[in-house]
Design a protein around this motif. Structure first.
Motif, PDB file in Angstrom:
ATOM      1  N   ASP A  48       0.840  -1.199   0.000  1.00 33.15           N
ATOM      2  CA  ASP A  48       0.000   0.000   0.000  1.00 33.15           C
ATOM      3  C   ASP A  48       0.875   1.250   0.000  1.00 33.15           C
ATOM      4  O   ASP A  48       1.747   1.419   0.862  1.00 33.15           O
ATOM      5  CB  ASP A  48      -0.890   0.020   1.249  1.00 33.15           C
ATOM      6  N   ASN A  49       0.634   2.131  -0.977  1.00 28.88           N
ATOM      7  CA  ASN A  49       1.364   3.403  -1.096  1.00 28.88           C
ATOM      8  C   ASN A  49       2.877   3.216  -1.160  1.00 28.88           C
ATOM      9  O   ASN A  49       3.637   4.132  -0.825  1.00 28.88           O
ATOM     10  CB  ASN A  49       1.018   4.331   0.076  1.00 28.88           C
ATOM     11  N   ASN A  50       3.318   2.022  -1.572  1.00 30.50           N
ATOM     12  CA  ASN A  50       4.757   1.708  -1.652  1.00 30.50           C
ATOM     13  C   ASN A  50       5.455   1.983  -0.316  1.00 30.50           C
ATOM     14  O   ASN A  50       6.614   2.392  -0.264  1.00 30.50           O
ATOM     15  CB  ASN A  50       5.425   2.517  -2.773  1.00 30.50           C
ATOM     16  N   SER A  51       4.729   1.733   0.771  1.00 28.48           N
ATOM     17  CA  SER A  51       5.261   1.979   2.116  1.00 28.48           C
ATOM     18  C   SER A  51       5.624   0.650   2.774  1.00 28.48           C
ATOM     19  O   SER A  51       4.780  -0.248   2.876  1.00 28.48           O
ATOM     20  CB  SER A  51       4.220   2.722   2.959  1.00 28.48           C
ATOM     21  N   PHE A  52       6.881   0.524   3.211  1.00 24.90           N
ATOM     22  CA  PHE A  52       7.326  -0.721   3.837  1.00 24.90           C
ATOM     23  C   PHE A  52       8.582  -0.459   4.658  1.00 24.90           C
ATOM     24  O   PHE A  52       9.230   0.580   4.523  1.00 24.90           O
ATOM     25  CB  PHE A  52       7.626  -1.786   2.765  1.00 24.90           C
ATOM     26  N   VAL A  53       8.913  -1.424   5.505  1.00 20.73           N
ATOM     27  CA  VAL A  53      10.148  -1.389   6.294  1.00 20.73           C
ATOM     28  C   VAL A  53      11.021  -2.544   5.817  1.00 20.73           C
ATOM     29  O   VAL A  53      10.622  -3.712   5.906  1.00 20.73           O
ATOM     30  CB  VAL A  53       9.866  -1.537   7.799  1.00 20.73           C
ATOM     31  N   GLU A  54      12.210  -2.234   5.290  1.00 21.25           N
ATOM     32  CA  GLU A  54      13.089  -3.300   4.820  1.00 21.25           C
ATOM     33  C   GLU A  54      13.684  -4.053   6.007  1.00 21.25           C
ATOM     34  O   GLU A  54      14.053  -3.457   7.019  1.00 21.25           O
ATOM     35  CB  GLU A  54      14.202  -2.737   3.936  1.00 21.25           C
ATOM     36  N   LEU A  55      13.772  -5.369   5.863  1.00 23.47           N
ATOM     37  CA  LEU A  55      14.283  -6.231   6.925  1.00 23.47           C
ATOM     38  C   LEU A  55      15.655  -6.796   6.568  1.00 23.47           C
ATOM     39  O   LEU A  55      15.876  -7.202   5.416  1.00 23.47           O
ATOM     40  CB  LEU A  55      13.316  -7.400   7.166  1.00 23.47           C
ATOM     41  N   PHE A  56      16.550  -6.815   7.517  1.00 26.61           N
ATOM     42  CA  PHE A  56      17.858  -7.464   7.385  1.00 26.61           C
ATOM     43  C   PHE A  56      18.641  -6.962   6.165  1.00 26.61           C
ATOM     44  O   PHE A  56      19.302  -7.733   5.462  1.00 26.61           O
ATOM     45  CB  PHE A  56      17.696  -8.996   7.311  1.00 26.61           C
ATOM     46  N   GLY A  57      18.562  -5.682   5.926  1.00 31.77           N
ATOM     47  CA  GLY A  57      19.182  -5.103   4.735  1.00 31.77           C
ATOM     48  C   GLY A  57      20.688  -4.989   4.793  1.00 31.77           C
ATOM     49  O   GLY A  57      21.318  -4.637   3.793  1.00 31.77           O
ATOM     50  N   ASN A  58      21.310  -5.293   5.952  1.00 32.24           N
ATOM     51  CA  ASN A  58      22.752  -5.105   6.086  1.00 32.24           C
ATOM     52  C   ASN A  58      23.560  -6.373   5.797  1.00 32.24           C
ATOM     53  O   ASN A  58      24.790  -6.359   5.892  1.00 32.24           O
ATOM     54  CB  ASN A  58      23.082  -4.617   7.510  1.00 32.24           C
ATOM     55  N   LEU A  59      22.903  -7.487   5.438  1.00 33.96           N
ATOM     56  CA  LEU A  59      23.624  -8.739   5.211  1.00 33.96           C
ATOM     57  C   LEU A  59      24.327  -8.739   3.851  1.00 33.96           C
ATOM     58  O   LEU A  59      23.728  -8.359   2.838  1.00 33.96           O
ATOM     59  CB  LEU A  59      22.663  -9.934   5.271  1.00 33.96           C
ATOM     60  N   THR A  60      25.582  -9.150   3.819  1.00 32.27           N
ATOM     61  CA  THR A  60      26.342  -9.260   2.571  1.00 32.27           C
ATOM     62  C   THR A  60      27.095 -10.587   2.553  1.00 32.27           C
ATOM     63  O   THR A  60      27.368 -11.187   3.591  1.00 32.27           O
ATOM     64  CB  THR A  60      27.350  -8.106   2.418  1.00 32.27           C
ATOM     65  N   SER A  61      27.439 -11.039   1.355  1.00 34.72           N
ATOM     66  CA  SER A  61      28.101 -12.334   1.186  1.00 34.72           C
ATOM     67  C   SER A  61      29.576 -12.281   1.557  1.00 34.72           C
ATOM     68  O   SER A  61      30.255 -11.283   1.312  1.00 34.72           O
ATOM     69  CB  SER A  61      27.974 -12.805  -0.266  1.00 34.72           C
ATOM     70  N   GLY A  62      30.058 -13.389   2.121  1.00 36.17           N
ATOM     71  CA  GLY A  62      31.487 -13.575   2.336  1.00 36.17           C
ATOM     72  C   GLY A  62      32.069 -14.392   1.183  1.00 36.17           C
ATOM     73  O   GLY A  62      31.412 -14.595   0.159  1.00 36.17           O
ATOM     74  N   ASP A  63      33.288 -14.848   1.343  1.00 33.27           N
ATOM     75  CA  ASP A  63      33.941 -15.666   0.318  1.00 33.27           C
ATOM     76  C   ASP A  63      34.533 -16.908   0.992  1.00 33.27           C
ATOM     77  O   ASP A  63      35.750 -17.043   1.116  1.00 33.27           O
ATOM     78  CB  ASP A  63      35.032 -14.845  -0.386  1.00 33.27           C
ATOM     79  N   PRO A  64      33.666 -17.829   1.444  1.00 35.74           N
ATOM     80  CA  PRO A  64      34.146 -18.953   2.251  1.00 35.74           C
ATOM     81  C   PRO A  64      35.075 -19.910   1.514  1.00 35.74           C
ATOM     82  O   PRO A  64      35.858 -20.625   2.149  1.00 35.74           O
ATOM     83  CB  PRO A  64      32.844 -19.666   2.650  1.00 35.74           C
ATOM     84  N   LEU A  65      35.010 -19.925   0.168  1.00 35.63           N
ATOM     85  CA  LEU A  65      35.802 -20.890  -0.599  1.00 35.63           C
ATOM     86  C   LEU A  65      36.983 -20.254  -1.330  1.00 35.63           C
ATOM     87  O   LEU A  65      37.693 -20.946  -2.062  1.00 35.63           O
ATOM     88  CB  LEU A  65      34.904 -21.593  -1.618  1.00 35.63           C
ATOM     89  N   ASP A  66      37.189 -18.939  -1.150  1.00 36.28           N
ATOM     90  CA  ASP A  66      38.227 -18.227  -1.913  1.00 36.28           C
ATOM     91  C   ASP A  66      38.076 -18.529  -3.405  1.00 36.28           C
ATOM     92  O   ASP A  66      39.042 -18.853  -4.107  1.00 36.28           O
ATOM     93  CB  ASP A  66      39.633 -18.611  -1.436  1.00 36.28           C
ATOM     94  N   PHE A  67      36.850 -18.410  -3.885  1.00 33.83           N
ATOM     95  CA  PHE A  67      36.519 -18.832  -5.253  1.00 33.83           C
ATOM     96  C   PHE A  67      37.045 -17.834  -6.279  1.00 33.83           C
ATOM     97  O   PHE A  67      36.905 -16.623  -6.133  1.00 33.83           O
ATOM     98  CB  PHE A  67      35.004 -18.959  -5.402  1.00 33.83           C
ATOM     99  N   THR A  68      37.629 -18.384  -7.349  1.00 29.09           N
ATOM    100  CA  THR A  68      38.128 -17.560  -8.452  1.00 29.09           C
ATOM    101  C   THR A  68      37.870 -18.271  -9.773  1.00 29.09           C
ATOM    102  O   THR A  68      38.167 -19.466  -9.912  1.00 29.09           O
ATOM    103  CB  THR A  68      39.643 -17.304  -8.324  1.00 29.09           C
ATOM    104  N   ASP A  69      37.287 -17.547 -10.729  1.00 30.34           N
ATOM    105  CA  ASP A  69      37.262 -18.032 -12.117  1.00 30.34           C
ATOM    106  C   ASP A  69      37.996 -17.001 -12.945  1.00 30.34           C
ATOM    107  O   ASP A  69      39.187 -16.815 -12.777  1.00 30.34           O
ATOM    108  CB  ASP A  69      35.837 -18.335 -12.591  1.00 30.34           C
ATOM    109  N   SER A  70      37.323 -16.294 -13.837  1.00 30.45           N
ATOM    110  CA  SER A  70      37.997 -15.202 -14.540  1.00 30.45           C
ATOM    111  C   SER A  70      38.168 -13.987 -13.634  1.00 30.45           C
ATOM    112  O   SER A  70      38.973 -13.102 -13.904  1.00 30.45           O
ATOM    113  CB  SER A  70      37.224 -14.814 -15.807  1.00 30.45           C
ATOM    114  N   LYS A  71      37.381 -13.947 -12.540  1.00 30.20           N
ATOM    115  CA  LYS A  71      37.500 -12.919 -11.509  1.00 30.20           C
ATOM    116  C   LYS A  71      37.363 -13.596 -10.156  1.00 30.20           C
ATOM    117  O   LYS A  71      36.851 -14.720 -10.056  1.00 30.20           O
ATOM    118  CB  LYS A  71      36.370 -11.878 -11.638  1.00 30.20           C
ATOM    119  N   THR A  72      37.792 -12.930  -9.119  1.00 28.93           N
ATOM    120  CA  THR A  72      37.546 -13.449  -7.781  1.00 28.93           C
ATOM    121  C   THR A  72      36.088 -13.179  -7.419  1.00 28.93           C
ATOM    122  O   THR A  72      35.444 -12.270  -7.969  1.00 28.93           O
ATOM    123  CB  THR A  72      38.457 -12.789  -6.734  1.00 28.93           C
TER     124      THR A  72
END
Length: 281
Positions: A68-92
């Motif tokens: 409604d009215n494009n009104s909302f509260v974003e949840l858990f917006g601060n989560l970001t991905s780590g790099d648990p496998l040190d994965f690399t292909d053409s880029k890290t």
């Protein structure tokens, strides 16, 4: 006699004075190829007014259409991905994440929010295909899990909008474990008797289809959406046979009993609101 006659010769406009249309004002329908103005797209809920093709949109647009009215509260917006496998292909992997942050302005392939739909509380977790193909990584799974916990705690219906190419290869088994994690959380949601609505949009494939996308109390889809596990090309090469017409479209999936119904995006809010009211009663 000519319809148009130039009375003044040598009229020209310098490059500096030429006016360019700003990016994003015009779009072209992928189906009928007709030009669509942005204001018309917004008014028509991002559906082509000429052929009814449902344009691919992200969480920003779905929140705009449903809340409604494009009104909302974003949840858990601060989560970001780590790099648990040190994965690399053409880029890290961190380089790919940084590129996606810059390109999309998003922190990962899913946003969650709490708002109201026709005055009724609803938690929506919506995937964004523009962020590494909407791939399911640890952050996607964690946001879904936390959103479900939030819904259980506050007794609020949960809507999952899926749009994904499947598991995120850069996280390998960490990504695949999100299938089990989210499915287990949905079982707890069911035990708490909190409604779960799954909305499948174009495309919904891979591990997402094999887990939370197909586990709704009610499974709905938009018209013409690609829904399946492996892609049509892979299946065709595996079974060495031509596939039926319309294979893996939402209409095909509905016909074979995997969906409850298909809803036009322009009527989506009304349908969801009616279902939530019915569940409350």
């Amino acid at each position: 006699m000519a319809w148009f006659k130039r009375n003044t010769k040598g009229i020209s406009t310098s490059t500096e004075e030429k006016k360019e249309a700003p990016d994003g004002v015009w779009n072209k329908c992928p189906n009928c190829k007709k030009a669509l103005h942005y204001s018309e797209q917004v008014e028509n809920k991002y559906v082509c007014q000429y052929c009814d093709y449902h344009l691919r949109v992200g969480s920003k647009e779905y929140f705009e259409v449903l809340f409604d009215n494009n009104s909302f509260v974003e949840l858990f917006g601060n989560l970001t991905s780590g790099d648990p496998l040190d994965f690399t292909d053409s880029k890290t992997y961190p380089e790919r994440l940084a590129d996606s942050y810059k390109k999309t302005g998003l922190k990962d392939a899913l946003r969650a929010a709490h708002g109201k739909i026709d005055g009724q509380d609803l938690v929506i977790a919506c995937m964004d295909f523009s962020f590494i193909g909407g791939s399911m990584g640890s952050v996607v799974g964690e946001k879904i899990a936390r959103s479900i916990d939030y819904s259980i705690k506050n007794k609020i219906p949960f809507l999952m909008i899926s749009k994904s190419g499947g598991a995120r290869m850069m996280e390998a088994a960490f990504s695949l474990m999100q299938m089990a994690k989210t499915s287990a959380k949905l079982a707890l949601l069911g035990q708490a008797k909190v409604p779960y609505i799954s909305l499948l949009t174009d495309p919904t494939t891979g591990g997402v289809t094999a887990s939370y996308a197909m586990l709704g109390d009610i499974n709905i889809a938009e018209p013409g959406a690609l829904i399946g596990f492996a892609g049509p090309r892979v299946i065709k090469e595996t079974i060495k046979k031509d596939l039926p017409k319309g294979f893996q479209t939402s209409e095909f999936v509905l016909e074979h009993g995997f969906l409850d119904f298909i809803v036009d995006r322009r009527k989506m809010k009304e349908k969801l609101s009616s279902f939530i009211k019915m569940m409350h009663n």
